[in-house]
Scaffold this motif. Sequence first.
Motif, mmCIF file in Angstrom:
data_model
loop_
_atom_site.group_PDB
_atom_site.id
_atom_site.type_symbol
_atom_site.label_atom_id
_atom_site.label_comp_id
_atom_site.label_asym_id
_atom_site.label_seq_id
_atom_site.Cartn_x
_atom_site.Cartn_y
_atom_site.Cartn_z
ATOM 1 N N UNK A 172 20.544 -7.901 -13.263
ATOM 2 C CA UNK A 172 20.689 -7.048 -12.005
ATOM 3 C C UNK A 172 20.484 -5.580 -12.437
ATOM 4 N N UNK A 173 19.302 -4.972 -11.835
ATOM 5 C CA UNK A 173 19.007 -3.867 -12.123
ATOM 6 C C UNK A 173 19.750 -2.800 -11.769
ATOM 7 N N UNK A 174 20.444 -2.526 -10.844
ATOM 8 C CA UNK A 174 21.290 -1.819 -10.131
ATOM 9 C C UNK A 174 22.254 -1.395 -11.317
ATOM 10 N N UNK A 175 22.755 -2.405 -12.134
ATOM 11 C CA UNK A 175 23.920 -2.188 -13.241
ATOM 12 C C UNK A 175 23.242 -2.037 -14.328
ATOM 13 N N UNK A 176 21.961 -2.081 -14.678
ATOM 14 C CA UNK A 176 21.224 -2.013 -15.860
ATOM 15 C C UNK A 176 20.375 -0.615 -15.949
ATOM 16 N N UNK A 177 20.699 0.538 -16.143
ATOM 17 C CA UNK A 177 19.960 1.626 -16.149
ATOM 18 C C UNK A 177 19.040 1.790 -17.121
ATOM 19 N N UNK A 178 19.194 1.031 -18.443
ATOM 20 C CA UNK A 178 18.345 0.984 -19.503
ATOM 21 C C UNK A 178 17.158 0.150 -19.097
ATOM 22 N N UNK A 179 17.423 -0.728 -18.543
ATOM 23 C CA UNK A 179 16.176 -1.916 -18.134
ATOM 24 C C UNK A 179 15.559 -1.359 -16.926
ATOM 25 N N UNK A 230 17.249 6.271 -2.566
ATOM 26 C CA UNK A 230 18.148 5.219 -2.136
ATOM 27 C C UNK A 230 17.579 3.864 -2.476
ATOM 28 N N UNK A 231 18.639 3.421 -3.305
ATOM 29 C CA UNK A 231 18.177 2.055 -3.893
ATOM 30 C C UNK A 231 18.518 0.980 -3.020
ATOM 31 N N UNK A 232 17.869 0.000 -3.058
ATOM 32 C CA UNK A 232 18.104 -1.174 -2.248
ATOM 33 C C UNK A 232 19.454 -1.642 -2.642
ATOM 34 N N UNK A 233 20.101 -2.593 -1.753
ATOM 35 C CA UNK A 233 21.405 -3.214 -2.067
ATOM 36 C C UNK A 233 21.365 -3.914 -3.359
ATOM 37 N N UNK A 234 20.471 -4.697 -3.578
ATOM 38 C CA UNK A 234 20.322 -5.610 -4.775
ATOM 39 C C UNK A 234 18.848 -5.453 -5.276
ATOM 40 N N UNK A 235 18.840 -5.154 -6.477
ATOM 41 C CA UNK A 235 17.504 -5.336 -7.274
ATOM 42 C C UNK A 235 17.831 -6.067 -8.595
ATOM 43 N N UNK A 236 16.839 -7.067 -8.586
ATOM 44 C CA UNK A 236 16.955 -8.089 -9.544
ATOM 45 C C UNK A 236 15.554 -8.164 -10.316
ATOM 46 N N UNK A 237 15.948 -8.432 -11.600
ATOM 47 C CA UNK A 237 14.486 -8.569 -12.409
ATOM 48 C C UNK A 237 14.341 -10.209 -12.974
ATOM 49 N N UNK A 238 13.164 -10.649 -12.775
ATOM 50 C CA UNK A 238 13.229 -11.934 -13.088
ATOM 51 C C UNK A 238 12.070 -11.941 -14.400
#
Length: 110
Positions: free
Chosen positions: A20-27, A40-48
Motif C-alpha cells: 500500500x504505497x499511500x502508507x509506505x512513503x519510503x517505497x 492529490x493522491x488517488x484513494x488507493x495506490x498499490x504496488x504489485x
Amino acid sequence: MEIGRFVFRFSNLSYGRYIDLVKNLEKLKELGFEITLHDKMPDVVLYREDKDWIYFVESVTSVDPMDPKRILEITEMTKDVTTGKIFVTAFLDFKTYKKVANERAWKTEV
C-alpha cells in the motif's frame, strides 16, 4: 468492497503480495515519486512487485471517476516512475456505475 477482496478478485493474488504505497512513503520515493502535500493522491495506490505495476484506484464515493484530466494529473505526478501504471475506478454498486459510465476515461479499469 474491502481492499483485500478487491486485490484478490482483480489480480488473483493475496493482499499481502501488494504494498500500500499511500502508507509506505519510503517505497514511493524508491519508485521515483516526488509527492508534495499539494498533490492529490488517488484513494488507493498499490504496488504489485512481481509485475512491477502500480494500481491507482479512485472511489466514486469520494471523487469523480477516472477521467482523462485525472489520468494526466497522476501521470504528471508520477513522471519519474518507470513502473507500469494501471488506472482503476471503483464503484460501490452497479447503480452508481450506471450514473457515471459515460464519464469514465478510456483505458481505465472498473
